[in-house]
Design a protein around this motif. Structure first.
Motif, PDB file in Angstrom:
ATOM      1  N   SER A   1       0.804  -1.225   0.000  1.00 37.39           N
ATOM      2  CA  SER A   1       0.000   0.000   0.000  1.00 37.39           C
ATOM      3  C   SER A   1       0.836   1.273   0.000  1.00 37.39           C
ATOM      4  O   SER A   1       0.314   2.363   0.191  1.00 37.39           O
TER       5      SER A   1
ATOM      6  N   GLU B   1      -0.832  -1.164   7.784  1.00 37.44           N
ATOM      7  CA  GLU B   1      -1.872  -1.919   7.056  1.00 37.44           C
ATOM      8  C   GLU B   1      -1.603  -3.414   7.124  1.00 37.44           C
ATOM      9  O   GLU B   1      -2.533  -4.224   7.205  1.00 37.44           O
TER      10      GLU B   1
ATOM     11  N   LYS C   1      -9.133   2.935   8.246  1.00 39.48           N
ATOM     12  CA  LYS C   1      -9.123   4.223   7.552  1.00 39.48           C
ATOM     13  C   LYS C   1      -9.803   4.077   6.197  1.00 39.48           C
ATOM     14  O   LYS C   1      -9.436   3.197   5.407  1.00 39.48           O
ATOM     15  N   PRO C   2     -10.774   4.930   5.896  1.00 35.04           N
ATOM     16  CA  PRO C   2     -11.588   4.780   4.677  1.00 35.04           C
ATOM     17  C   PRO C   2     -10.792   4.690   3.379  1.00 35.04           C
ATOM     18  O   PRO C   2     -11.169   3.973   2.472  1.00 35.04           O
ATOM     19  N   LYS C   3      -9.673   5.398   3.279  1.00 38.38           N
ATOM     20  CA  LYS C   3      -8.910   5.411   2.028  1.00 38.38           C
ATOM     21  C   LYS C   3      -7.772   4.390   2.002  1.00 38.38           C
ATOM     22  O   LYS C   3      -7.017   4.321   1.044  1.00 38.38           O
ATOM     23  N   SER C   4      -7.664   3.599   3.051  1.00 33.36           N
ATOM     24  CA  SER C   4      -6.606   2.582   3.092  1.00 33.36           C
ATOM     25  C   SER C   4      -6.989   1.389   2.222  1.00 33.36           C
ATOM     26  O   SER C   4      -8.169   1.118   1.988  1.00 33.36           O
ATOM     27  N   TYR C   5      -5.980   0.667   1.757  1.00 33.47           N
ATOM     28  CA  TYR C   5      -6.251  -0.513   0.929  1.00 33.47           C
ATOM     29  C   TYR C   5      -6.960  -1.598   1.724  1.00 33.47           C
ATOM     30  O   TYR C   5      -7.873  -2.259   1.221  1.00 33.47           O
TER      31      TYR C   5
ATOM     32  N   SER D   1      -9.107  -1.302   4.000  1.00 37.80           N
ATOM     33  CA  SER D   1     -10.531  -1.002   4.224  1.00 37.80           C
ATOM     34  C   SER D   1     -11.386  -1.529   3.082  1.00 37.80           C
ATOM     35  O   SER D   1     -12.574  -1.795   3.256  1.00 37.80           O
ATOM     36  N   TRP D   2     -10.792  -1.692   1.914  1.00 37.88           N
ATOM     37  CA  TRP D   2     -11.502  -2.322   0.791  1.00 37.88           C
ATOM     38  C   TRP D   2     -11.224  -3.826   0.755  1.00 37.88           C
ATOM     39  O   TRP D   2     -12.121  -4.637   0.558  1.00 37.88           O
TER      40      TRP D   2
ATOM     41  N   ASP E   1     -12.201  -1.991 -11.144  1.00 38.26           N
ATOM     42  CA  ASP E   1     -11.541  -1.362 -10.010  1.00 38.26           C
ATOM     43  C   ASP E   1     -10.099  -1.875  -9.914  1.00 38.26           C
ATOM     44  O   ASP E   1      -9.871  -3.081  -9.774  1.00 38.26           O
TER      45      ASP E   1
ATOM     46  N   ARG F   1      -8.128  -1.834  -7.527  1.00 37.93           N
ATOM     47  CA  ARG F   1      -7.898  -2.516  -6.252  1.00 37.93           C
ATOM     48  C   ARG F   1      -8.217  -3.998  -6.371  1.00 37.93           C
ATOM     49  O   ARG F   1      -7.515  -4.847  -5.805  1.00 37.93           O
TER      50      ARG F   1
END
Length: 469
Positions: free
Chosen positions: A86, A110, A173-177, A179-180, A216, A218
């Motif tokens: 990340s 992460e 954290k919403p923008k962390s890898y 979190s997806w 996506d 990701r």
């Protein structure tokens, strides 16, 4: 060089991914071994970096921002340790990369969260399944159903476990890898449990799969590309629905997947090709036909030629179409025609039904299926079904050795995939079968000899009426 110029160069290098992040490790038991780091691009992997571990057991590997996603470290035992790439520096120490319990993540937020969840979530799932089992006993068995206190305790503990898991994911954290990645990995890993023990969750799980965006980056870099498709369609296949309902749901999922792929031609071809082959391999022919016709009729992204030709068989040779006549050019064999002249075309055969089957001596599956056809032939023939074998061999001796004992007509012109009959029937795999009526109308595309034999038993031997469609 001026400071401003140096600063500019540094900014460019960072933004282009040239300045890499580091993964350092201390694994004394792996001294002098080679270690490599690989990443994921869709269904495939690619090398990022590799090095030799020092005699003290230390190593350093680098990755760049273009590797953003999931990677894996692997030593000489070929057992991977997955890591989140990340953009953070990662420091590890332990005994072996393949034994996650021995590994401590010293640096990399992460990756620490990933390791924590990877250790805790399976234990929560295991406990949840155990409580589910007990809950059924306490609700269905009259000996326990009256026990309100344990019943309530079971319900509360289930809620606590689910809430604890949800809170962990919500705090990422919403923008962390991660979190997806973690919720997506959780979705994939929980499919078999949901299908067996938590069937009430099936609709929401299917909805979650359908919500995934296959363009996506990701997902493309996650190593889950194959798993999300396999798990999605496995769940549909094992969700307890009737066959007709299952195909309706599969086609809805196909609509969703194809719809959001139209903006990316590379992803489009990768996904469509994989999904089409998956459906074919699982004998889900109604859905593979639906996918083929949908894609062929869709404007926008262009299919690669091989995939387009493979799918064209469903449009050109779909049920209800008239199959091309076959001119029998080449060598012909049949134990029944010894001393007699062979027909010159398929249309000359006087039979109510004809199975045209494509195969070859070099096809392993054909070596299993064709003896079964020969064993079933007398029954099929007695019920008005003729068989024609079109061989894709390119060697006369091999064709003779394979087909000489078959009671049905076998024909071969030794042109393999360039055979005009093969091209006219859009055949791209062996064995391939078509059941035709006396007017060469396609009635069925059997996926196996067993399916064809079941058709003969059901409709011809037992005399059940043909379906209207």
């Amino acid at each position: 060089m001026k400071k401003t110029a140096i600063a500019f160069i540094v900014i460019v290098l960072i933004s282009s991914g040239v300045i890499a992040q580091k993964i350092t490790g201390s694994f004394p038991s792996l001294a002098n071994q080679n270690v490599k780091l690989e990443g994921f691009n869709g269904f495939s992997t690619y090398p990022i970096s590799n090095t030799e571990i020092s005699k003290e057991g230390n190593f350093e590997l680098k990755y760049s921002k273009t590797d953003y996603g999931v990677g894996y470290l692997m030593a000489e035992d070929n057992k991977p340790l997955f890591v989140i790439l990340s953009g953070e520096n990662i420091a590890l120490k332990g005994e072996a990369l393949s034994v996650s319990e021995t590994i401590e993540i010293i640096q990399g937020d992460e990756n620490q969260l990933f390791a924590q969840y990877a250790g805790e979530h399976p234990r929560r799932e295991q406990a949840l399944s155990a409580w589910e089992y007990l809950e059924k006993i306490y609700k269905l068995d009259s000996l326990f159903a009256k026990q309100e206190v344990p019943n309530k305790a079971i319900t509360n503990e289930k809620k606590r476990i689910i809430t604890e898991d949800s809170i962990f994911l919500a705090k990422l954290k919403p923008k962390s890898y991660v979190s997806w990645f973690l919720p997506t990995r959780k979705l994939v890993s929980s499919v078999s449990t949901i299908a067996q023990y938590r069937t009430e969750e099936i609709p929401s799980a299917i909805a979650a799969f359908r919500a995934l965006d296959y363009t996506d980056p990701r997902l493309y870099k996650s190593g889950l590309y194959k798993d999300v498709i396999d798990s999605h369609f496995w769940l549909l296949e094992n969700s307890g629905r009737s066959l007709d309902s299952m195909f309706i749901e599969m086609n809805l999922s196909i609509d969703r997947m194809v719809g959001n792929l139209s903006t990316n031609e590379k992803r489009y071809n990768e996904i469509i090709n994989y999904l089409f082959n998956l459906l074919e391999q699982h004998s889900l022919f109604k859905s593979s036909e639906y996918l083929a016709i949908k894609v062929l009729n869709k404007s926008g992204c262009t299919l690669n030629n091989d995939l387009a030709k493979q799918m064209e068989t469903y449009r050109a040779m779909k049920k209800g179409n008239i199959a091309p006549d076959i001119i029998f050019n080449g060598d012909m064999l049949s134990a029944r025609y010894e001393g007699k002249s062979f027909p010159k075309t398929l249309s000359e055969l006087k039979s109510k039904y004809t199975v045209v089957v494509f195969g070859a001596s070099w096809c392993p599956k054909c070596s299993e299926e064709f003896p079964q056809i020969a064993a079933s032939y007398d029954k099929w023939k007695a019920n008005g079904v003729e068989v024609v074998f079109v061989a894709l061999d390119d060697n006369k001796q091999a064709f003779n050795n394979f087909a000489k004992g078959f009671p049905f007509i076998s024909v071969c012109n030794y042109q393999k995939w360039n055979c005009p009959i093969v091209n006219a029937y859009y055949v791209f795999g062996t064995p391939t079968m078509f059941l035709l009526d006396e007017n060469r109308k396609i009635l069925l595309r059997p996926g196996s000899v067993k399916q064809m034999d079941a058709w003969v038993d059901w409709y011809l031997v037992q005399g059940n009426p043909f379906p209207n469609n």
